[in-house]
Motif scaffolding. Sequence first.
Motif, PDB file in Angstrom:
ATOM      1  N   GLY A   1       1.054  -1.529   0.094  1.00  0.00           N
ATOM      2  CA  GLY A   1      -0.057  -0.153   0.217  1.00  0.00           C
ATOM      3  C   GLY A   1       0.690   1.452   0.114  1.00  0.00           C
ATOM      4  O   GLY A   1       0.386   2.388   0.117  1.00  0.00           O
ATOM      5  N   LEU A   2       2.159   1.041  -0.652  1.00  0.00           N
ATOM      6  CA  LEU A   2       3.137   1.954  -0.788  1.00  0.00           C
ATOM      7  C   LEU A   2       2.694   3.435  -1.626  1.00  0.00           C
ATOM      8  O   LEU A   2       2.679   2.588  -2.859  1.00  0.00           O
ATOM      9  CB  LEU A   2       4.455   1.671  -0.938  1.00  0.00           C
ATOM     10  CG  LEU A   2       4.379   0.894   0.715  1.00  0.00           C
ATOM     11  CD1 LEU A   2       6.162   0.481   0.556  1.00  0.00           C
ATOM     12  CD2 LEU A   2       4.553   1.388   1.890  1.00  0.00           C
TER      13      LEU A   2
ATOM     14  N   HIS B   1      12.158   0.184  -5.687  1.00  0.00           N
ATOM     15  CA  HIS B   1      12.883  -1.073  -5.505  1.00  0.00           C
ATOM     16  C   HIS B   1      12.507  -2.042  -4.492  1.00  0.00           C
ATOM     17  O   HIS B   1      13.850  -2.584  -4.751  1.00  0.00           O
ATOM     18  CB  HIS B   1      14.106  -0.126  -5.610  1.00  0.00           C
ATOM     19  CG  HIS B   1      14.811   0.926  -7.158  1.00  0.00           C
ATOM     20  ND1 HIS B   1      14.607   2.557  -6.875  1.00  0.00           N
ATOM     21  CD2 HIS B   1      14.387   0.729  -7.792  1.00  0.00           C
ATOM     22  CE1 HIS B   1      15.119   2.927  -7.809  1.00  0.00           C
ATOM     23  NE2 HIS B   1      14.849   1.944  -8.616  1.00  0.00           N
ATOM     24  N   LEU B   2      12.159  -1.722  -3.485  1.00  0.00           N
ATOM     25  CA  LEU B   2      11.558  -2.991  -3.454  1.00  0.00           C
ATOM     26  C   LEU B   2      11.551  -4.617  -2.960  1.00  0.00           C
ATOM     27  O   LEU B   2      10.629  -4.582  -4.145  1.00  0.00           O
ATOM     28  CB  LEU B   2      11.062  -2.588  -1.802  1.00  0.00           C
ATOM     29  CG  LEU B   2      11.496  -0.558  -1.239  1.00  0.00           C
ATOM     30  CD1 LEU B   2      10.507  -0.758  -0.166  1.00  0.00           C
ATOM     31  CD2 LEU B   2      13.455  -1.374  -0.767  1.00  0.00           C
ATOM     32  N   SER B   3      11.608  -5.215  -2.209  1.00  0.00           N
ATOM     33  CA  SER B   3      11.072  -7.181  -2.608  1.00  0.00           C
ATOM     34  C   SER B   3       9.432  -6.767  -2.505  1.00  0.00           C
ATOM     35  O   SER B   3       9.505  -5.989  -1.545  1.00  0.00           O
ATOM     36  CB  SER B   3      12.051  -7.568  -1.983  1.00  0.00           C
ATOM     37  OG  SER B   3      11.484  -7.608  -0.365  1.00  0.00           O
TER      38      SER B   3
ATOM     39  N   LYS C   1      10.009   8.149  -0.901  1.00  0.00           N
ATOM     40  CA  LYS C   1      10.795   6.969  -0.798  1.00  0.00           C
ATOM     41  C   LYS C   1      10.313   6.641   0.469  1.00  0.00           C
ATOM     42  O   LYS C   1       9.185   6.769   1.590  1.00  0.00           O
ATOM     43  CB  LYS C   1      11.729   7.965  -0.133  1.00  0.00           C
ATOM     44  CG  LYS C   1      12.507   8.848  -1.363  1.00  0.00           C
ATOM     45  CD  LYS C   1      13.554   9.111  -1.163  1.00  0.00           C
ATOM     46  CE  LYS C   1      13.850   9.763  -2.583  1.00  0.00           C
ATOM     47  NZ  LYS C   1      13.895  10.896  -3.097  1.00  0.00           N
ATOM     48  N   VAL C   2      10.497   5.680   0.665  1.00  0.00           N
ATOM     49  CA  VAL C   2      10.101   4.470   2.073  1.00  0.00           C
ATOM     50  C   VAL C   2       9.673   5.397   3.520  1.00  0.00           C
ATOM     51  O   VAL C   2       8.784   5.451   4.150  1.00  0.00           O
ATOM     52  CB  VAL C   2      11.507   3.049   2.127  1.00  0.00           C
ATOM     53  CG1 VAL C   2      11.191   2.399   3.741  1.00  0.00           C
ATOM     54  CG2 VAL C   2      11.540   2.059   1.712  1.00  0.00           C
ATOM     55  N   TRP C   3      10.874   6.000   4.050  1.00  0.00           N
ATOM     56  CA  TRP C   3      10.633   6.462   4.289  1.00  0.00           C
ATOM     57  C   TRP C   3       9.370   8.233   5.233  1.00  0.00           C
ATOM     58  O   TRP C   3       7.952   7.800   5.895  1.00  0.00           O
ATOM     59  CB  TRP C   3      11.608   8.262   5.194  1.00  0.00           C
ATOM     60  CG  TRP C   3      11.940   8.624   6.319  1.00  0.00           C
ATOM     61  CD1 TRP C   3      11.311   9.783   6.777  1.00  0.00           C
ATOM     62  CD2 TRP C   3      11.499   8.108   7.611  1.00  0.00           C
ATOM     63  NE1 TRP C   3      11.568  10.731   7.603  1.00  0.00           N
ATOM     64  CE2 TRP C   3      11.071   9.563   8.061  1.00  0.00           C
ATOM     65  CE3 TRP C   3      11.555   7.216   8.358  1.00  0.00           C
ATOM     66  CZ2 TRP C   3      11.470   8.957   9.771  1.00  0.00           C
ATOM     67  CZ3 TRP C   3      11.218   6.793   9.927  1.00  0.00           C
ATOM     68  CH2 TRP C   3      11.748   8.198  10.664  1.00  0.00           C
ATOM     69  N   GLU C   4       9.444   8.829   3.746  1.00  0.00           N
ATOM     70  CA  GLU C   4       8.469   9.574   3.316  1.00  0.00           C
ATOM     71  C   GLU C   4       6.597   8.352   3.607  1.00  0.00           C
ATOM     72  O   GLU C   4       5.790   8.869   3.448  1.00  0.00           O
ATOM     73  CB  GLU C   4       8.171  10.273   2.049  1.00  0.00           C
ATOM     74  CG  GLU C   4       9.173  11.183   2.389  1.00  0.00           C
ATOM     75  CD  GLU C   4       9.891  11.458   0.639  1.00  0.00           C
ATOM     76  OE1 GLU C   4      10.177  12.650  -0.088  1.00  0.00           O
ATOM     77  OE2 GLU C   4       9.332  11.147  -0.493  1.00  0.00           O
ATOM     78  N   ASN C   5       6.486   7.668   2.940  1.00  0.00           N
ATOM     79  CA  ASN C   5       5.403   6.563   3.101  1.00  0.00           C
ATOM     80  C   ASN C   5       5.496   6.523   4.420  1.00  0.00           C
ATOM     81  O   ASN C   5       4.056   6.713   4.699  1.00  0.00           O
ATOM     82  CB  ASN C   5       5.923   4.996   2.210  1.00  0.00           C
ATOM     83  CG  ASN C   5       5.380   4.810   0.523  1.00  0.00           C
ATOM     84  OD1 ASN C   5       4.313   5.365   0.282  1.00  0.00           O
ATOM     85  ND2 ASN C   5       6.270   5.452  -0.584  1.00  0.00           N
ATOM     86  N   LEU C   6       6.478   6.048   4.741  1.00  0.00           N
ATOM     87  CA  LEU C   6       5.982   5.560   6.823  1.00  0.00           C
ATOM     88  C   LEU C   6       4.885   6.437   7.502  1.00  0.00           C
ATOM     89  O   LEU C   6       4.503   6.203   7.949  1.00  0.00           O
ATOM     90  CB  LEU C   6       7.191   4.907   7.498  1.00  0.00           C
ATOM     91  CG  LEU C   6       7.923   4.632   8.307  1.00  0.00           C
ATOM     92  CD1 LEU C   6       6.942   3.169   8.452  1.00  0.00           C
ATOM     93  CD2 LEU C   6       8.737   4.659   8.808  1.00  0.00           C
ATOM     94  N   VAL C   7       6.003   7.964   7.765  1.00  0.00           N
ATOM     95  CA  VAL C   7       5.674   9.044   7.908  1.00  0.00           C
ATOM     96  C   VAL C   7       4.396   9.328   7.526  1.00  0.00           C
ATOM     97  O   VAL C   7       4.487  10.341   7.753  1.00  0.00           O
ATOM     98  CB  VAL C   7       6.733   9.888   8.504  1.00  0.00           C
ATOM     99  CG1 VAL C   7       7.619   9.190   9.946  1.00  0.00           C
ATOM    100  CG2 VAL C   7       7.569   9.978   7.652  1.00  0.00           C
TER     101      VAL C   7
END
Lengths: 217, 219
Positions: free
Chosen positions: B87-88, B136-138, B93-99
């Motif tokens: 659900g990203l 780029h992530l699994s 980026k990963v951090w932006e998605n997270l927070v």
Amino acid sequence: MSVYLRQVYFTGLEALKIIMVTALLIGTVVITQIISIAGGGSESLTGKVIVWIVVRELAPLLTSMIVVARSGTAIAAELAQMKIAGEIDYLESLGIPCATYLIMPRILGVATAVLLLTVYFEVAAVLGGFLVATLGWHVPWEQYSQGVFSVLTMSELAASLAKSALFGLFIAAICCRQGLSVGRSVTQIPQAATRAVMQSLFLLFLIDGVVSLFFLL
Amino acid sequence: MEFAVKFDNVVADELQEKVSFAVTGRCMTAAVTARQEENELLVRLMLGLARPLSGEIALLGEDVCAASEKALNALRRKVAVVYPTGGLISNLKVWENLVLPLEYFSVCPQGEIEERGMSALQRVGYAGGLMELPGHLSLYARRQVGLARAMLLDPELVIYDEILAGLSGDQRDAITGVMETFHRESPGRSSLFLTANKDAVREIAVEARIAIKGSSLHD
């Protein structure tokens, strides 16, 4: 806020180079044409005509056309891809409304960028025109600037900035709308981008005509 | 709140039959659906992202069909969904998605957001880069980030959509452990595991299993 700033960066700052080059070339073309038509001794006329043509018409229009080509297509394609990948739903499921997170910052960001780029375009075209005039035909700055400032009224500037702000708002709104109008197939992404460009261009000319008439009356 | 989710004779465009089921509040429930595509639709119906043709849907005690958009957004903030893809958002980026939800709703100061974000990523065992784009992530890493984001939201209800599908045994064990611990952390929390494969949720210590088929409810 970050989406708005990112949009201003991508649409405004990254397009600055192409806007500058285009403005310098337009300034050159306009000055060359004026002098070839009016001949020598038309120093103050060159300044006046460049304001009439560039500030009043070409700067907002060409800047917006470049923004449509660069950012309008990008916005439509990006939103279409997000819609097809279900990312709009991901956002909504977090309680983040698409309208306030994705659309409004883009519309305001593009409008801000078009406004700023238009000012840059006008300055670059006027200065570029002077450079050509002085190098090619030895037109002195005093006479050239006298022509420019004699017709560069607040009304001219207001018309130019009003056009560019409206262009920016409508370009972004149309591109967002087209981007979000796709269904589930990836083949709809280029179609959405094409529709966004065509509708934006049509609306640019329409608004240009309406605003020009409004300021004339 | 007796039920975390309740569907009553729901008819929707892409559902094959009328659907009725209820997910008891404060427990871990596995719901086995007829097809994987139905999971996505059920989630959309639960959150009010899609409207049913007829029937009633209640989420955390509120009538989803009658709720305004503002009320739905408030309701959605009490629910976290971990999608099969994580659900990203692909351009964040990963951090932006997270927070993202924490920053958007300004729930706490920046320093605390960073602290909570890093802690959530550590809990799920995420070992990738914070500045990576999701593409780029699994699949496992994307689900880890999605799960970490769900944990940051401190939701009343967590919906896991095919959370274990396509993962290796070790990965399934790791994620299952995190989900079970997270569920137990808050006594009022409900967890719903949606899957089209009933074997996929065998490893999870669920308290109830339901089959979402037609209008019948099987416990």
